[in-house]
Enzyme design. Structure first.
Site, PDB file in Angstrom:
ATOM      1  N   HIS A 177      -9.534   2.016   0.650  1.00  0.00           N
ATOM      2  CA  HIS A 177      -9.494   0.866   1.551  1.00  0.00           C
ATOM      3  C   HIS A 177     -10.589   0.945   2.622  1.00  0.00           C
ATOM      4  O   HIS A 177     -10.369   0.601   3.780  1.00  0.00           O
ATOM      5  CB  HIS A 177      -8.117   0.786   2.211  1.00  0.00           C
ATOM      6  CG  HIS A 177      -7.687  -0.600   2.578  1.00  0.00           C
ATOM      7  ND1 HIS A 177      -8.266  -1.324   3.612  1.00  0.00           N
ATOM      8  CD2 HIS A 177      -6.750  -1.420   2.043  1.00  0.00           C
ATOM      9  CE1 HIS A 177      -7.675  -2.495   3.710  1.00  0.00           C
ATOM     10  NE2 HIS A 177      -6.756  -2.590   2.762  1.00  0.00           N
ATOM     11  N   HIS A 209       0.804  -1.235   0.000  1.00  0.00           N
ATOM     12  CA  HIS A 209       0.000   0.000   0.000  1.00  0.00           C
ATOM     13  C   HIS A 209       0.832   1.279   0.000  1.00  0.00           C
ATOM     14  O   HIS A 209       0.532   2.237   0.708  1.00  0.00           O
ATOM     15  CB  HIS A 209      -0.961   0.007   1.187  1.00  0.00           C
ATOM     16  CG  HIS A 209      -2.052  -1.026   1.088  1.00  0.00           C
ATOM     17  ND1 HIS A 209      -2.584  -1.440  -0.112  1.00  0.00           N
ATOM     18  CD2 HIS A 209      -2.725  -1.722   2.051  1.00  0.00           C
ATOM     19  CE1 HIS A 209      -3.527  -2.342   0.107  1.00  0.00           C
ATOM     20  NE2 HIS A 209      -3.622  -2.542   1.401  1.00  0.00           N
ATOM     21  N   GLU A 262     -11.515  -3.374  -3.047  1.00  0.00           N
ATOM     22  CA  GLU A 262     -10.519  -2.415  -3.507  1.00  0.00           C
ATOM     23  C   GLU A 262     -10.326  -2.576  -5.016  1.00  0.00           C
ATOM     24  O   GLU A 262      -9.642  -3.493  -5.455  1.00  0.00           O
ATOM     25  CB  GLU A 262      -9.199  -2.636  -2.773  1.00  0.00           C
ATOM     26  CG  GLU A 262      -9.312  -2.628  -1.257  1.00  0.00           C
ATOM     27  CD  GLU A 262      -8.184  -3.404  -0.603  1.00  0.00           C
ATOM     28  OE1 GLU A 262      -7.008  -3.024  -0.792  1.00  0.00           O
ATOM     29  OE2 GLU A 262      -8.470  -4.408   0.081  1.00  0.00           O
TER      30      GLU A 262
END
Length: 359
Positions: free
Chosen positions: A181, A107, A321
């Site tokens: 997210h 991420h 996502e």
């Protein structure tokens, strides 16, 4: 439509955060903070018409620190994982932070877009409101090449649709795989119920096979005959119950996998529908991105009390996502996530909320 701006408290480093509340004609609302572009709450009606928050979050910005599960946040430069924090771009080896167990890049690295204070421009409209968030990621940030200018527009409509448009340009070839997210629980954040009874339907014929570190092996497997076959409405708990029996589920502690959405060339299209039978709430997801990661909160373990005062636990929320497949830079057989200098990154995801006609 209306937009209200409020203080969202101070972060541990002293920075002040703001909260923006977009409310539509029916009284439904979306709350977004400039800290990490986080969606703090989505308040939509159940089958009785009662508004309830369907998003996990916190009552002030400091609640999101330290980062725990990336609740509600914008993710970048690259969502999901890059194997060993290493890849090659234009013949140059990139060495990225191994911020997940010292093994993988996750991420965006040590300080991703989820920890930035974004510039926000609120725009009140007729039948829809917009929040325009901007952030410029400097050349070399988290060892990514190029100055990346990012604009994310949140739009909330009178039809209870939350649209997220991701736009970006770079002055050098770079990697870009932006996503959001948010953890959803359509039964309501305050209820404390797990998500096992949610009914999932996904427009995906294949999923991405991973190894023990949740890194893609390169195989895109047909979902037929697997716990990942959600092409017809299915109680997700029935699949999660097989975690100890199925190798792929075992690696993720449940479903934490990339699903390839059918008909990528068709542009904006149906990706998934999730229904909570008890509340009657339904969420449809549409996107023009190639794939979506379904994460069932298998490792969710809160640190700070959430919006309703409880500390969140395992499987109290799920994420959808939209994205390029994880580690795509290291898999030439996957759809390319490289953003070339001067080209525009431009994708949209819609989360549309409604109530089921029949259950």
């Amino acid at each position: 439509m209306s937009i209200v701006k409020k203080s969202f408290g101070r972060l541990p480093d002293g920075r002040e955060a703001d909260l923006y509340i977009m409310t539509n004609a029916s009284g439904a609302s979306v709350e977004i903070t400039n800290y990490g572009g986080i969606i703090r709450a989505i308040n939509v009606p159940d089958k009785a018409g009662k508004l309830g928050n369907v998003v996990l979050g916190y009552n002030e910005a400091a609640g999101y620190c330290p980062t725990c599960g990336y609740l509600g946040a914008l993710i970048g430069r690259v969502g999901n994982r890059i194997a060993k924090g290493e890849c090659e771009l234009n013949g140059v080896k990139l060495h990225l932070a191994k911020n997940e167990r010292g093994v993988t890049h996750l991420h965006g690295g040590n300080v991703g877009f989820n920890e930035k204070l974004w510039d926000v421009t609120p725009v009140e409209g007729i039948c829809e409101d917009h929040l325009i968030l901007k952030y410029t990621s400097p050349d070399g940030e988290e060892n990514y090449p190029g100055t990346l200018k990012v604009m994310v527009t949140y739009t909330f409509t009178d039809e209870n649709e939350l649209m997220i448009r991701y736009e970006a340009v770079s002055d050098k070839d770079t990697l870009c795989n932006l996503t959001n997210h948010t953890y959803f629980n359509l039964n309501g954040e305050a209820g404390g119920r797990k998500i096992e009874d949610h009914i999932f339907e996904m427009n995906c014929d294949t999923f991405t096979v991973v190894d023990a570190d949740c890194i893609p092996t390169g195989e895109q497997r047909d979902v037929t005959g697997t716990p990942f076959d959600l092409r017809e409405p299915k109680r997700v708990g029935d699949s999660l119950a097989l975690t100890d029996e199925d190798e792929q589920l075992g690696y993720g502690g449940g479903i934490d996998h990339n699903f390839n959405i059918n008909d990528f060339d068709a542009g904006l299209r149906f990706a998934a529908e999730v229904t909570d039978p008890e509340s009657g709430r339904v969420m449809d997801v549409f996107t023009d991105m190639p794939a979506v990661q379904l994460y069932c909160g298998n490792a969710l373990k809160g640190i700070n009390p959430g919006t309703s005062g409880r500390v969140y636990g395992k499987r109290e929320g799920f994420c959808l996502e939209t994205q390029f497949a994880p580690d795509s830079i290291n898999h030439p057989e996957f759809i390319d996530s490289v953003l070339r200098a001067g080209e525009k990154y431009d994708f949209t995801t819609i989360f549309a909320f409604d109530v089921a006609d029949e259950l």
